[in-house]
Design a protein around this motif. Structure first.
Motif, PDB file in Angstrom:
ATOM      1  N   ALA A  49       0.798  -1.170  -0.004  1.00  0.00           N
ATOM      2  CA  ALA A  49       0.036  -0.003   0.077  1.00  0.00           C
ATOM      3  C   ALA A  49       1.006   1.132   0.104  1.00  0.00           C
ATOM      4  O   ALA A  49       0.663   2.182  -0.536  1.00  0.00           O
ATOM      5  N   ASN A  50       1.934   1.131   0.725  1.00  0.00           N
ATOM      6  CA  ASN A  50       2.775   2.425   0.766  1.00  0.00           C
ATOM      7  C   ASN A  50       4.243   1.917   0.647  1.00  0.00           C
ATOM      8  O   ASN A  50       4.760   1.279   1.609  1.00  0.00           O
ATOM      9  N   PRO A  51       4.962   1.762  -0.351  1.00  0.00           N
ATOM     10  CA  PRO A  51       6.121   1.271  -0.501  1.00  0.00           C
ATOM     11  C   PRO A  51       7.387   1.970   0.335  1.00  0.00           C
ATOM     12  O   PRO A  51       8.421   1.487   0.335  1.00  0.00           O
ATOM     13  N   SER A  52       7.061   3.297   1.255  1.00  0.00           N
ATOM     14  CA  SER A  52       8.057   3.738   1.722  1.00  0.00           C
ATOM     15  C   SER A  52       7.993   3.237   3.146  1.00  0.00           C
ATOM     16  O   SER A  52       8.847   3.771   4.013  1.00  0.00           O
ATOM     17  N   LEU A  53       7.019   2.455   3.494  1.00  0.00           N
ATOM     18  CA  LEU A  53       7.021   1.910   4.776  1.00  0.00           C
ATOM     19  C   LEU A  53       7.761   0.427   4.803  1.00  0.00           C
ATOM     20  O   LEU A  53       7.508  -0.454   4.003  1.00  0.00           O
ATOM     21  N   LEU A  58       9.010  -4.941   2.821  1.00  0.00           N
ATOM     22  CA  LEU A  58       9.669  -6.427   3.298  1.00  0.00           C
ATOM     23  C   LEU A  58       8.794  -7.494   2.635  1.00  0.00           C
ATOM     24  O   LEU A  58       9.314  -8.269   2.185  1.00  0.00           O
ATOM     25  N   GLN A  59       7.457  -7.284   2.549  1.00  0.00           N
ATOM     26  CA  GLN A  59       6.775  -8.251   2.060  1.00  0.00           C
ATOM     27  C   GLN A  59       6.645  -8.011   0.631  1.00  0.00           C
ATOM     28  O   GLN A  59       6.796  -9.131  -0.186  1.00  0.00           O
ATOM     29  N   GLN A  60       6.758  -6.788   0.106  1.00  0.00           N
ATOM     30  CA  GLN A  60       6.896  -6.937  -1.570  1.00  0.00           C
ATOM     31  C   GLN A  60       8.289  -7.167  -2.027  1.00  0.00           C
ATOM     32  O   GLN A  60       8.283  -7.864  -3.039  1.00  0.00           O
ATOM     33  N   PHE A  61       9.350  -7.054  -1.328  1.00  0.00           N
ATOM     34  CA  PHE A  61      10.751  -7.499  -1.652  1.00  0.00           C
ATOM     35  C   PHE A  61      10.754  -9.218  -1.672  1.00  0.00           C
ATOM     36  O   PHE A  61      11.018  -9.598  -2.808  1.00  0.00           O
ATOM     37  N   TYR A  62      10.276  -9.827  -0.811  1.00  0.00           N
ATOM     38  CA  TYR A  62      10.213 -11.233  -0.947  1.00  0.00           C
ATOM     39  C   TYR A  62       9.190 -11.760  -1.983  1.00  0.00           C
ATOM     40  O   TYR A  62       9.113 -12.897  -2.483  1.00  0.00           O
ATOM     41  N   PHE A  63       8.104 -11.137  -1.725  1.00  0.00           N
ATOM     42  CA  PHE A  63       6.882 -11.554  -2.894  1.00  0.00           C
ATOM     43  C   PHE A  63       7.544 -11.429  -4.307  1.00  0.00           C
ATOM     44  O   PHE A  63       7.198 -12.407  -5.184  1.00  0.00           O
ATOM     45  N   ASP A  64       8.238 -10.395  -4.646  1.00  0.00           N
ATOM     46  CA  ASP A  64       8.901 -10.393  -6.129  1.00  0.00           C
ATOM     47  C   ASP A  64       9.940 -11.416  -6.170  1.00  0.00           C
ATOM     48  O   ASP A  64      10.216 -11.773  -7.358  1.00  0.00           O
ATOM     49  N   ARG A  65      10.485 -11.833  -5.060  1.00  0.00           N
ATOM     50  CA  ARG A  65      11.758 -12.734  -5.287  1.00  0.00           C
ATOM     51  C   ARG A  65      11.050 -14.093  -5.279  1.00  0.00           C
ATOM     52  O   ARG A  65      11.981 -15.240  -5.322  1.00  0.00           O
ATOM     53  N   ASP A  66       9.818 -14.511  -5.048  1.00  0.00           N
ATOM     54  CA  ASP A  66       9.172 -15.560  -4.739  1.00  0.00           C
ATOM     55  C   ASP A  66       9.649 -16.489  -3.494  1.00  0.00           C
ATOM     56  O   ASP A  66       9.812 -17.512  -3.686  1.00  0.00           O
ATOM     57  N   ASP A  67      10.254 -15.401  -2.613  1.00  0.00           N
ATOM     58  CA  ASP A  67      10.720 -15.999  -1.347  1.00  0.00           C
ATOM     59  C   ASP A  67      12.075 -16.540  -1.407  1.00  0.00           C
ATOM     60  O   ASP A  67      12.302 -17.318  -0.416  1.00  0.00           O
ATOM     61  N   ASP A  68      12.723 -16.103  -2.348  1.00  0.00           N
ATOM     62  CA  ASP A  68      14.125 -16.738  -2.473  1.00  0.00           C
ATOM     63  C   ASP A  68      14.825 -15.812  -1.557  1.00  0.00           C
ATOM     64  O   ASP A  68      14.737 -14.796  -1.285  1.00  0.00           O
ATOM     65  N   PRO A  69      16.079 -16.444  -0.703  1.00  0.00           N
ATOM     66  CA  PRO A  69      16.847 -15.495  -0.012  1.00  0.00           C
ATOM     67  C   PRO A  69      17.708 -14.506  -0.807  1.00  0.00           C
ATOM     68  O   PRO A  69      17.957 -14.719  -2.019  1.00  0.00           O
ATOM     69  N   ALA A  70      17.898 -13.548  -0.361  1.00  0.00           N
ATOM     70  CA  ALA A  70      18.761 -12.614  -0.918  1.00  0.00           C
ATOM     71  C   ALA A  70      20.046 -12.163  -0.519  1.00  0.00           C
ATOM     72  O   ALA A  70      21.005 -11.728  -1.303  1.00  0.00           O
ATOM     73  N   TRP A  71      20.285 -12.681   0.849  1.00  0.00           N
ATOM     74  CA  TRP A  71      21.650 -12.283   1.446  1.00  0.00           C
ATOM     75  C   TRP A  71      22.389 -13.686   1.637  1.00  0.00           C
ATOM     76  O   TRP A  71      23.905 -13.535   1.729  1.00  0.00           O
ATOM     77  N   TYR A  72      21.905 -14.779   1.477  1.00  0.00           N
ATOM     78  CA  TYR A  72      22.707 -15.958   1.509  1.00  0.00           C
ATOM     79  C   TYR A  72      22.509 -16.886   0.171  1.00  0.00           C
ATOM     80  O   TYR A  72      21.657 -17.033  -0.464  1.00  0.00           O
ATOM     81  N   THR A  73      24.017 -17.283  -0.142  1.00  0.00           N
ATOM     82  CA  THR A  73      24.027 -18.247  -1.181  1.00  0.00           C
ATOM     83  C   THR A  73      24.693 -19.464  -0.786  1.00  0.00           C
ATOM     84  O   THR A  73      25.045 -19.752   0.259  1.00  0.00           O
ATOM     85  N   PRO A  74      24.863 -20.581  -1.609  1.00  0.00           N
ATOM     86  CA  PRO A  74      25.434 -21.715  -1.142  1.00  0.00           C
ATOM     87  C   PRO A  74      26.849 -21.593  -0.540  1.00  0.00           C
ATOM     88  O   PRO A  74      27.567 -22.239  -0.053  1.00  0.00           O
ATOM     89  N   THR A  75      27.529 -20.517  -1.085  1.00  0.00           N
ATOM     90  CA  THR A  75      28.867 -20.242  -0.850  1.00  0.00           C
ATOM     91  C   THR A  75      29.035 -19.271   0.511  1.00  0.00           C
ATOM     92  O   THR A  75      30.224 -18.673   0.845  1.00  0.00           O
ATOM     93  N   GLY A  76      27.903 -18.730   1.031  1.00  0.00           N
ATOM     94  CA  GLY A  76      27.905 -18.064   1.932  1.00  0.00           C
ATOM     95  C   GLY A  76      27.431 -16.746   1.949  1.00  0.00           C
ATOM     96  O   GLY A  76      26.528 -16.535   0.974  1.00  0.00           O
TER      97      GLY A  76
END
Length: 577
Positions: A49-53, A58-76
């Motif tokens: 509703a308000n992308p500045s909140l 946080l919900q929009q970010f992971y919704f766009d990523r289909d809940d894939d992690p953003a900060w952690y990869t198989p190499t760390g």
């Protein structure tokens, strides 16, 4: 058979304690992250509703990523995680609290992730998912705080109307991670105003003073004037040296010499006191104000900077209500400073930004309804000649403002609520608006104006008006605003001010005007200034900031110590024993 029942039951119990650990290990980090998000936000998410909140972002970010992690990869962990953590550790430099961004738990989980990678241990995906979620929320919250502040100004001050910046936080985080621009993005989030940077440096200086024990209190005594001898003079010099008003290594003699007096005058100027070099009760009170109180004052004013637009304009007018001063700024340099009178405690001058568009010379004064009802109407009933004596006339309330004949008006029967017209005062030295008013259209009907009551500018606390701002030496302001127009000629200005009929002059280039409230700021020489909290706004803001310091995400249970390797299930014989 009965003797095996206890052994079988023990085996089942032992296996039950191992299965969840194995299940956590088998769970993918995406699945664990999805579960964590479902716990964090039980209701289904559609669109922010308000992308500045931060919560919505946080919900929009992971919704766009289909809940894939953003900060952690198989190499760390990606390198941006360390960059963000380091910046959060330094949040105190911005007057912010690192704990508000989950820093202790983030650091603990980062240590766990590093140990698991280093020793090739079976990782708990739930922990990694929580770390990913915490890093995202920390970035989004920290970014939101820098972009438009930690609290909504309207929620703290009903008459504060700042133009808060808005931004797509989820998109900003995705860009910072995808393009490896975390350092650049975090730097760009900090308010760019020189006043913010100077205040941040002052905060570091005052925290260092606090870390060294603060400054000593000066004892009371007789008023101290230059040329006096007093045993407190060495302590006064030490105190002025601590705040940078006097060079270190000042003398120990008890003569209150001119060098020390000059330093005290500088201190007085910085604190809005009469710069007379006399150590009296008011100056002593400011000297003895604890450094921790000054730190809190700096922190709340840093928050106010975060409420402002990213740019104030190449040239603009600024009124600092708390300083009772108007400043005209042109390309970063103050070109004019004037004392002002602001609203009283019952009719505070609001905080907002607008565009100064035109001037009205020899203005009418239209009596506000409240003043008409409380002040003017009783006088008219008592004295039928009051209007003529004080240069008032009655006009229609429409745009034509036609004169209404006074004959036939029975003032004893008039009611304020049913009065058919408007009372206005003609131009002249009697007019409370003086000879000119400066108009910047706004919903609060606030404007700058001249005043015939010149004695008000000699007062130390100039909060006398009903909200509008009275300006000393308005001719200087008019000349500055009209300097690029032929109407700015001094002779033309004086003639317009002395006219008997109003005249409007539009500005060829309107000036942005910002009505602000700062009780601490750094001047162009880098010296930090403090003012008394005229409207008691510091206290309200400090309480609001304290309330939002705690993190909003529930803290996880303490992490258990990790084994070197996952233990095998117990055998039957182990259970038997």
């Amino acid at each position: 058979m009965g003797r095996y029942r206890a052994a079988i039951a023990g085996l089942i119990l032992a296996l039950a304690t191992v299965v969840p650990e194995a299940a956590a290990a088998d769970l993918s980090i995406t699945a664990a992250l999805r579960l964590a998000l479902q716990e964090r936000f039980p209701l289904p998410f559609t669109v922010a509703a308000n992308p500045s909140l931060p919560d919505a972002a946080l919900q929009q970010f992971y919704f766009d990523r289909d809940d894939d992690p953003a900060w952690y990869t198989p190499t760390g962990l990606v390198p941006e995680a360390a960059i963000l953590t380091e910046r959060l550790s330094a949040a105190v430099e911005e007057g912010l609290c690192p704990d508000a961004y989950f820093l202790p738990e983030i650091e603990e989980l980062q240590e766990y992730a590093a140990d698991a990678q280093r020793h090739r241990l079976l990782e708990d995906q739930r922990r990694l998912a929580r770390l990913d979620l915490l890093l995202s929320e920390a970035f989004l919250t920290y970014a939101a705080h820098l972009i438009h502040g930690r609290v909504d100004p309207v929620a703290v001050h009903g008459d504060w109307h700042a133009n808060l910046r808005k931004i797509d936080l989820a998109g900003l985080l995705e860009f910072a991670l995808a393009e490896g621009r975390m350092v650049t993005i975090l730097n760009d989030l900090v308010p760019p105003h020189p006043g913010y940077r100077d205040l941040r440096r002052a905060l570091a200086d005052y925290r260092q003073i606090s870390a060294l024990g603060g400054w000593e209190n000066l004892p009371g005594g007789a008023t101290l004037r230059p040329g006096d001898f007093d045993p407190r003079v060495p302590a006064l010099r030490r105190r002025l040296a601590q705040s940078g008003d006097l060079a270190e290594g000042a003398g120990t003699e008890t003569l209150y010499d001119e060098a020390t007096a000059a330093s005290l005058r500088n201190f007085q100027r910085r604190h809005g006191l009469p710069a007379d070099g006399v150590l009296g009760p008011s100056t002593l009170g400011e000297l003895n104000s604890p450094v921790e109180e000054r730190i809190r004052q700096l922190e709340v004013n840093l928050e106010r900077w975060r409420w402002l637009p990213k740019t104030l304009g190449e040239r603009y007018i600024q009124v600092n209500i708390a300083d009772l001063t108007l400043s005209a700024v042109d390309h970063g340099h103050t070109v004019l400073t004037l004392p002002v009178v602001v609203g009283n405690a019952y009719r505070k001058t609001p905080v907002f930004s607008a565009s100064l568009q035109y001037l009205v010379f020899a203005p009418f004064w239209f009596v506000p309804p409240t003043i008409f009802k409380i002040d003017k109407l009783p006088r008219l009933r008592a004295d039928p000649d009051y209007l003529e004596k004080h240069h008032f006339e009655v006009v229609t309330a429409d745009s034509r403002q036609s004169l209404i004949p006074l004959e036939g008006i029975d003032w004893k029967e008039v009611r304020a609520e049913s009065f058919p017209g408007v009372l206005r005062q003609t131009p002249g030295p009697w007019n409370p608006l003086g000879r000119v008013k400066f108009i910047f259209p706004n919903p609060f009907a606030i404007y700058l104006h001249d005043t015939p009551d010149r004695h008000q500018f000699a007062a130390e606390r100039r909060a006398f008006s009903s909200g509008c701002i009275r300006v000393e030496r308005p001719l200087e302001l008019a000349r500055l605003l009209l300097q690029d127009q032929r109407q700015g000629d001094p002779a033309r200005l004086l003639a317009a001010m002395e006219a008997e009929e109003p005249r409007q002059i539009d500005l060829a280039r309107p000036w942005p005007i910002h009505i602000l409230y700062f009780t601490a700021w750094a001047d162009e020489d880098g010296q930090v200034n403090f003012r008394r909290d005229l409207y008691w706004r510091d206290l309200a803001l400090e309480e609001a900031l304290t309330a939002v310091t705690a993190p909003r995400m529930e803290t996880a249970q303490p992490l258990a110590a990790l084994p070197e390797r996952l233990p095998p299930p117990p055998t039957f014989f182990q259970v038997e024993r």
